[in-house]
Design a protein around this motif. Sequence first.
Motif, PDB file in Angstrom:
ATOM      1  N   THR A 165       7.446  22.731  -7.118  1.00 19.18           N
ATOM      2  CA  THR A 165       6.296  23.430  -6.640  1.00 19.18           C
ATOM      3  C   THR A 165       4.876  23.721  -8.103  1.00 19.18           C
ATOM      4  N   GLY A 166       3.898  24.032  -7.691  1.00 18.80           N
ATOM      5  CA  GLY A 166       2.619  23.984  -8.173  1.00 18.80           C
ATOM      6  C   GLY A 166       1.208  23.125  -7.978  1.00 18.80           C
ATOM      7  N   SER A 167       1.367  22.554  -8.602  1.00 14.34           N
ATOM      8  CA  SER A 167      -0.005  21.767  -8.985  1.00 14.34           C
ATOM      9  C   SER A 167       0.280  20.533  -9.637  1.00 14.34           C
ATOM     10  N   CYS A 168      -0.100  19.240  -9.546  1.00 14.17           N
ATOM     11  CA  CYS A 168      -0.475  17.798 -10.296  1.00 14.17           C
ATOM     12  C   CYS A 168      -0.158  18.453 -12.074  1.00 14.17           C
ATOM     13  N   THR A 169      -0.856  18.603 -12.195  1.00 11.44           N
ATOM     14  CA  THR A 169      -1.325  19.328 -13.398  1.00 11.44           C
ATOM     15  C   THR A 169      -0.645  20.384 -14.301  1.00 11.44           C
ATOM     16  N   ALA A 170      -0.044  21.383 -12.734  1.00  9.84           N
ATOM     17  CA  ALA A 170       1.183  22.406 -14.295  1.00  9.84           C
ATOM     18  C   ALA A 170       2.645  22.645 -13.255  1.00  9.84           C
ATOM     19  N   THR A 229       0.921  -1.071  -0.030  1.00  7.30           N
ATOM     20  CA  THR A 229      -0.363   0.020  -0.086  1.00  7.30           C
ATOM     21  C   THR A 229       0.863   1.175   0.059  1.00  7.30           C
ATOM     22  N   TRP A 230       1.454   0.897   0.877  1.00  7.08           N
ATOM     23  CA  TRP A 230       2.786   2.606   1.007  1.00  7.08           C
ATOM     24  C   TRP A 230       3.614   2.322  -0.626  1.00  7.08           C
ATOM     25  N   GLY A 231       4.058   1.639  -1.226  1.00  6.75           N
ATOM     26  CA  GLY A 231       4.358   1.525  -2.206  1.00  6.75           C
ATOM     27  C   GLY A 231       3.654   2.310  -3.591  1.00  6.75           C
ATOM     28  N   ILE A 232       2.249   1.393  -3.386  1.00  4.80           N
ATOM     29  CA  ILE A 232       1.485   2.037  -4.709  1.00  4.80           C
ATOM     30  C   ILE A 232       1.164   3.305  -3.977  1.00  4.80           C
ATOM     31  N   ALA A 233       0.860   3.753  -2.857  1.00  5.29           N
ATOM     32  CA  ALA A 233       0.555   5.339  -2.681  1.00  5.29           C
ATOM     33  C   ALA A 233       1.638   6.744  -3.140  1.00  5.29           C
ATOM     34  N   GLN A 234       2.927   5.642  -3.174  1.00  2.00           N
ATOM     35  CA  GLN A 234       3.742   7.211  -3.508  1.00  2.00           C
ATOM     36  C   GLN A 234       4.227   7.067  -5.069  1.00  2.00           C
ATOM     37  N   PHE A 235       3.449   6.395  -6.141  1.00  2.00           N
ATOM     38  CA  PHE A 235       3.198   6.294  -8.084  1.00  2.00           C
ATOM     39  C   PHE A 235       3.360   6.923  -8.492  1.00  2.00           C
ATOM     40  N   THR A 236       2.414   7.817  -7.525  1.00  2.00           N
ATOM     41  CA  THR A 236       1.925   9.154  -8.934  1.00  2.00           C
ATOM     42  C   THR A 236       2.093  10.390  -7.752  1.00  2.00           C
ATOM     43  N   CYS A 237       1.745  11.510  -8.481  1.00  2.00           N
ATOM     44  CA  CYS A 237       1.734  12.812  -7.879  1.00  2.00           C
ATOM     45  C   CYS A 237       0.888  13.090  -7.228  1.00  2.00           C
TER      46      CYS A 237
END
Length: 670
Positions: free
Chosen positions: A89-94, A15-23
Amino acid sequence: MKKTLSLFAVILNITWGIAQFTCATAVPLTIGTVTAPAVSGDPPPTGCNLGVAGARGLWYKYTATENKTIKINTSSAGQNADTRLIVFTGSCTALSCLTANDDSSGQFSQVILNMVAGTTYYIVFDNKYSSLGFNITLSEVVVVPDRLSFVAQPVPAAGTFNNCIVDMNGDYLDDIVSVVSNTQIVISYQQSGGGFNNVTYTIPNTSITPSWSIAAGDYDNNGYNDLMYGSGSGIAFVKANSNGTGYTSEKKPQSFLVQRTNFIDINNDGKLDAFVCDDNAPNRYYINDGTNMNHHQGGLGDFPSGGNYGSIWIDYDNDGDMDLFIAKCSGGGSGPGGNINELHRNNGNGTFTNVAAAANIANPTQTWSAAWGDFNNDGWMDAVVGINSTSNGLSKVMKNNGDGTFTDKSAGSGYDTTNALSREYVAYDFDNDGFLDVLGAGNTIMFGNGDFTFTPNATAYNLSYSDRPIGDLNNDGFLDIQNGNNIMMNAGNTNKWLKVTLKGTQSNRNGIGARVEIYGAWGKQIRDVQSGTGFGNMSTINTHFGIGQAAAITKVIVRWPSGLVDIINNVTPNTTLNVVEGSFLNTREVQNSHEIFTIYPNPADDIISFKTTSDFIPVEAKVYETSGRLVLQSKVERSELSIKELKTGNYLLVLTDKNGKNYSQKMTKK
């Protein structure tokens, strides 16, 4: 039960590993250390300034709760990982790239960021070099503010050798001496209204230059300072004429590899002599007979192969005469490399004894100089023995115990955690807080805290290790540093100061060898007047004191080499005090009390005895002429004192106990 727990741990790890796969699922970090799993998530959109990113990524985030500086670094978690660190910095989309780092320390990464409260920072690692797990540490950086700042400006007239700041025309304002060649010097005379007036002098060929060291002092007592050049083939004297408008030169015939040079009145006859460290043989000195400087060798550092580097003259035992410390680079001992430092006690009769071993200051440190001064304001000269090689350990901070011995206070001092090297170590109060600082290694000032601990200035300046003499070059009470062809002008602060300048009459004209003491709310501060500190430079002969925010200076005492003592009461801070020897004679610092002790017989021929009350135990006796001149000083071992060598007349006997209390009685020698 064990199988259930193991399965839970596996699920947690997945679960820990999956949680940090993406922004979007980046794991929040807090101050501290976590162990990261293998890098197996989405790659960062860019490698920032590192170039192409890896095929996988590991995502974390940190939201600052206040403005602060944070360090992010990686380290080993028992695996041979090779990390790359990118911060957005910013958002995951920018996302906007902020900074990145690769291999700050070995294979690991580090960034230091000034973070803004409320901002979220995305901390991403890629697998360009490795997918293995590693440790991540976030820590708050405590920013140490600058204790002092300097403003660089060009030297008015640069020479080939820029290592001398001293008053050259008798106005007590520090001037800059630039040696252009063996036939030319330029003196930049400081003007009373600010700025400099450059004057070029052509001198007879010295055949040498101050390639190793330079010293200044008025050795003919005519009111104008003279120079001594130290080179790889001996020394030369450059002597000012009677009105300071020209110079003659004398190259001494002895050829040897010179290190530190000093002007000092070795035989205390009121005329400056010259002391010279020899790198390959016993040291040399030149005794001033009023007409010639006469060569002598030995008696002050006799080891056959020399190794004598930075000599400095101080009164370490407070007996009124100047002693000699020699920083050794080689020779003279049985320690590693043989570089055992020497402390030569002045016996007061023209002889010196090396007491370094008994004093616990015979450190086997390869050093080229030592910074001497009273670092805790207890009235005794201490030392920072600085290293120019790590072969025998780190710099030493040595506390003067006041009983002829020294204690090593290096642990926790700040010098126990740095292996920076320098030829030059000198002690001055640059920020005028009342505690001596050390200009030494690491291109920085180590600010003294008054307790044998030192704090480096936050900003390191690119200071030359050799050409950096010190003086007050704009007469504002704050000490400046010459740095080759530049001057680091001290920007100062609100702390107060006192400058004391001396004019000897019975002692040498500069007052070299005098002890200056100032008293106030801080207690007591001391300075010894010296020509030649550190390894090769010549710094101001004027004495400078910082007094912090204190509003008053209750008393200044000048103890001259002649034995005269001048006492000036209620001195105004932020001023220059000019003291002419004998102008403020005063022996009223002692209490005249027949109830404390009595003298018998009085008058006396050869021996006087004294009887004291039970609560007064004298440890030192001083005898003054009625003019105030000190003529006899001795430790009290029995309740008697030999006055056989005194001339017939009236005197004042002053007895001092171990707490520094003084009591006096008049006495007569038959």
